[in-house]
Design an enzyme around this catalytic site. Structure first.
Site, mmCIF file in Angstrom:
data_model
loop_
_atom_site.group_PDB
_atom_site.id
_atom_site.type_symbol
_atom_site.label_atom_id
_atom_site.label_comp_id
_atom_site.label_asym_id
_atom_site.label_seq_id
_atom_site.Cartn_x
_atom_site.Cartn_y
_atom_site.Cartn_z
ATOM 1 N N ARG A 50 0.809 -1.225 0.000
ATOM 2 C CA ARG A 50 0.000 0.000 0.000
ATOM 3 C C ARG A 50 0.842 1.275 0.000
ATOM 4 N NH1 ARG A 50 -4.517 -0.488 4.418
ATOM 5 N NH2 ARG A 50 -2.603 -0.864 5.526
ATOM 6 N N LYS A 149 2.318 -19.286 5.187
ATOM 7 C CA LYS A 149 1.588 -19.643 6.386
ATOM 8 C C LYS A 149 1.480 -18.418 7.299
ATOM 9 C CE LYS A 149 3.673 -21.319 10.051
ATOM 10 N NZ LYS A 149 4.621 -20.485 10.819
ATOM 11 N N HIS A 179 8.089 -23.706 4.616
ATOM 12 C CA HIS A 179 9.492 -23.547 4.195
ATOM 13 C C HIS A 179 10.374 -24.694 4.690
ATOM 14 C CE1 HIS A 179 10.137 -21.670 8.156
ATOM 15 N NE2 HIS A 179 11.430 -21.861 7.974
ATOM 16 N N LYS A 183 14.024 -27.037 2.911
ATOM 17 C CA LYS A 183 15.358 -27.204 3.510
ATOM 18 C C LYS A 183 16.006 -28.435 2.885
ATOM 19 C CE LYS A 183 14.153 -25.129 7.985
ATOM 20 N NZ LYS A 183 15.015 -23.987 8.235
ATOM 21 N N GLU A 217 14.478 -23.498 19.125
ATOM 22 C CA GLU A 217 14.923 -22.159 18.714
ATOM 23 C C GLU A 217 15.408 -21.413 19.943
ATOM 24 O OE1 GLU A 217 12.548 -20.139 15.505
ATOM 25 O OE2 GLU A 217 10.980 -21.147 16.619
ATOM 26 N N ASP A 236 1.859 -22.423 15.233
ATOM 27 C CA ASP A 236 2.969 -21.790 14.516
ATOM 28 C C ASP A 236 3.967 -22.831 13.971
ATOM 29 O OD1 ASP A 236 4.464 -19.425 13.738
ATOM 30 O OD2 ASP A 236 5.906 -19.954 15.298
ATOM 31 N N HIS A 241 5.181 -27.354 10.235
ATOM 32 C CA HIS A 241 6.549 -27.853 10.057
ATOM 33 C C HIS A 241 6.763 -29.241 10.681
ATOM 34 C CE1 HIS A 241 7.085 -23.853 8.757
ATOM 35 N NE2 HIS A 241 7.395 -23.291 9.903
ATOM 36 N N LYS A 341 10.390 -21.983 21.798
ATOM 37 C CA LYS A 341 11.212 -20.768 21.721
ATOM 38 C C LYS A 341 12.037 -20.680 22.995
ATOM 39 C CE LYS A 341 8.852 -18.663 18.207
ATOM 40 N NZ LYS A 341 9.501 -18.649 16.896
#
Ligand code: BG6
Length: 492
Positions: A50, A149, A179, A183, A217, A236, A241, A341
């Site tokens: 935008r 996603k 994604h 890999k 992670e 998530d 995944h 996480k």
């Protein structure tokens, strides 16, 4: 050297051109493909968002993004300049009417190009962008739409998105990105399993004791707290995944490598996943949320502080599950999966634990008997390690110890491992959907996740706190240890 086959000339329109994904992943991926000579000189990458901005201003933004996200050794100035010349920009309102005539005019300059429309926007806009593309006559045989996603936040919203996109694009032209499938090592799972008889013959409940999938992670929610707090680790990471990794591990051999054969087999695994009922939820699932702690030696705050002091959030930042694939091949073999996480390491791996030998001819004092284990490292240091028992060298009698057959792909092939988006973007241009999710896969995965989310929502207790920098709540350790097994933990 890898063989690089140029793709057809294309005009890739990236909606969400000023967003994080474009900056961090898409532009660097396209730059690398250009630098390696895979993108023909007549191709264009047209940013769309935008914001009012000239094409030159967009190129400057892109230059800054590449300087930040591509290592300096790979930024060759003449290649960088030439790449930026392929960038263009139009201000378009995905949800409204503005800018579409300009986009149409730009695309009309090169009517024969392959046309990927990459929707790197909020999923709320997918439907309206697709409708606008159709209304303005911008969808043809050579068009494809790429959906990032999350495709919805449950089955209902995923169906609504799929319906809206499916109204104007046929399924073969819809590329739903996960994604992880791009890999290298994930693709290598197909090679490992179906190009090597030694493994595939052993891939059964008779020989395999259990499988572990860990995606850890070190980062927290960074700048994405708004999105993450409405999502959580199950939506998530697990729904997409981790389930995709599980599918590649567990699926039967596809008839061919074509998109539908591979996706048919993955779908069967998803259908065979045992739903987690409210009755089982306590024994086979653990939810966690990180509290203050230390990662990589640095103190970090907890999740609720990352949200800006919100004290009520019950969003999980860690999940551990014990899953069952109800099929002849996998009956009785648990799949333990965990992701979170603020864990101690950025690490993704699949561990196949084989059963112990049924009987030992070696005297008990000669060794600590370890059953074989295959560790498939997805990141970092991609590779495969097979732990085997060997004789301890020397004349001191028959003592055994575990040793590793260890292949590091980077060392073996001596080349950079491309980012997943590089491969996936080129597959979109080629029209190869093997590494993308079909509508039914996404929906079956959501149906499974929905039942777990509902079971959790009905429970009174919040996720368990774990200190940042640990491997999640202690209950996650208990989840696997109750079965007499342990998580594979190794410092790389
Ligand atoms: C994304 C998630 O899909 O994957 C992020 O939304 C997560 O929360 C990321 O950090 C992890 O990807 P990778 O490639 O860094 O393992």
């Amino acid at each position: 050297m890898a063989t690089i086959i140029p793709v057809a000339s294309f005009d890739c329109v990236v909606f969400g051109a000023t967003g994080d994904l474009t900056t961090r992943k898409l532009l660097p991926a396209l730059y690398y493909r250009y630098k390696d000579g895979q993108i023909p000189g007549t191709s264009r990458i047209i940013g769309a968002s935008r914001s009012e901005m000239s094409a030159d201003a967009f190129r400057e933004r892109a230059r800054d993004a590449l300087k930040r996200f591509v290592p300096a050794r790979d930024l060759v100035e003449d290649k960088l300049g030439a790449f930026l010349d392929h960038l263009d920009y139009v201000a378009v309102d995905g949800a409204g009417d503005d800018g579409w005539e300009d986009l149409s005019a730009k695309l009309a300059e090169r009517p024969d190009q392959v046309r990927p429309y990459y929707l790197a926007t909020s999923p709320d806009l997918y439907g309206s962008i697709c409708r606008n593309l159709s209304v303005h006559g911008l969808i043809g045989e050579k068009s494809r739409v790429v959906l990032e996603k999350p495709i919805g936040k449950d089955l209902k919203s995923a169906r609504a998105i799929n319906d809206a996109v499916g109204e104007v694009f046929p399924e073969e032209q819809i590329f739903r990105i996960d994604h992880y499938l791009g890999k290298e090592t994930v693709q290598n799972l197909l090679a490992l399993r179906f190009a090597n008889t030694i493994f595939e013959r052993l891939w059964t409940a008779d020989v395999i004791d259990h499988v572990q999938i860990t995606v850890g992670e070190t980062v927290g929610v960074e700048g994405r707290a708004g999105y993450y707090d409405t999502s959580g680790a199950l939506r998530d990471m697990v729904q997409n995944h981790l389930l995709q990794l599980l599918c590649l591990m567990a699926m039967e051999s596809p008839l061919t490598l074509d998109a539908n054969s591979v996706r048919d087999e993955k779908l069967k695994v998803l259908r065979a996943l045992k739903p987690i009922t409210p009755h089982d939820v306590q024994s086979v699932t653990v939810r966690g949320q990180y509290a203050a702690g230390a990662v990589d030696g640095k103190p970090v705050q907890g999740y609720r502080a990352d949200l800006g002091g919100e004290t009520e959030s019950r969003t999980e930042t860690f999940v551990a599950l014990k899953l069952e694939v109800q099929s002849w091949r996998w009956a009785g073999v648990p799949f333990y999966i965990r992701t979170g996480k603020r864990l101690p390491q950025k690490l993704s791996e699949i561990v196949v634990q084989f059963r112990a030998s049924p009987f030992s001819i070696f005297p008990a004092e000669s060794f600590g008997r370890e059953p074989n284990r295959l560790v498939i490292r997805l990141q970092p240091e991609e590779g495969i390690k097979l732990e085997v028992m060997t004789k301890d060298p020397g004349p001191g009698g028959m003592r055994l110890r575990p040793t590793n057959l260890d292949i590091s792909f980077e060392e073996t092939f001596k080349q950079r491992y491309p980012d997943a988006y590089e491969r996936l973007l080129m597959d979109v241009v080629r029209g190869n959907a093997t590494l993308f999710m079909r509508r039914d896969e996404v929906e079956v995965a959501w149906a499974w996740a929905d039942s777990l989310l509902k079971a959790w929502a009905d429970r009174p207790e919040p996720p368990r706190a774990y200190p940042a920098g640990s491997w999640g709540p202690t209950a996650a350790i208990a989840l696997i240890e109750r079965d007499g097994r342990t998580w594979h933990e190794e410092v790389h």
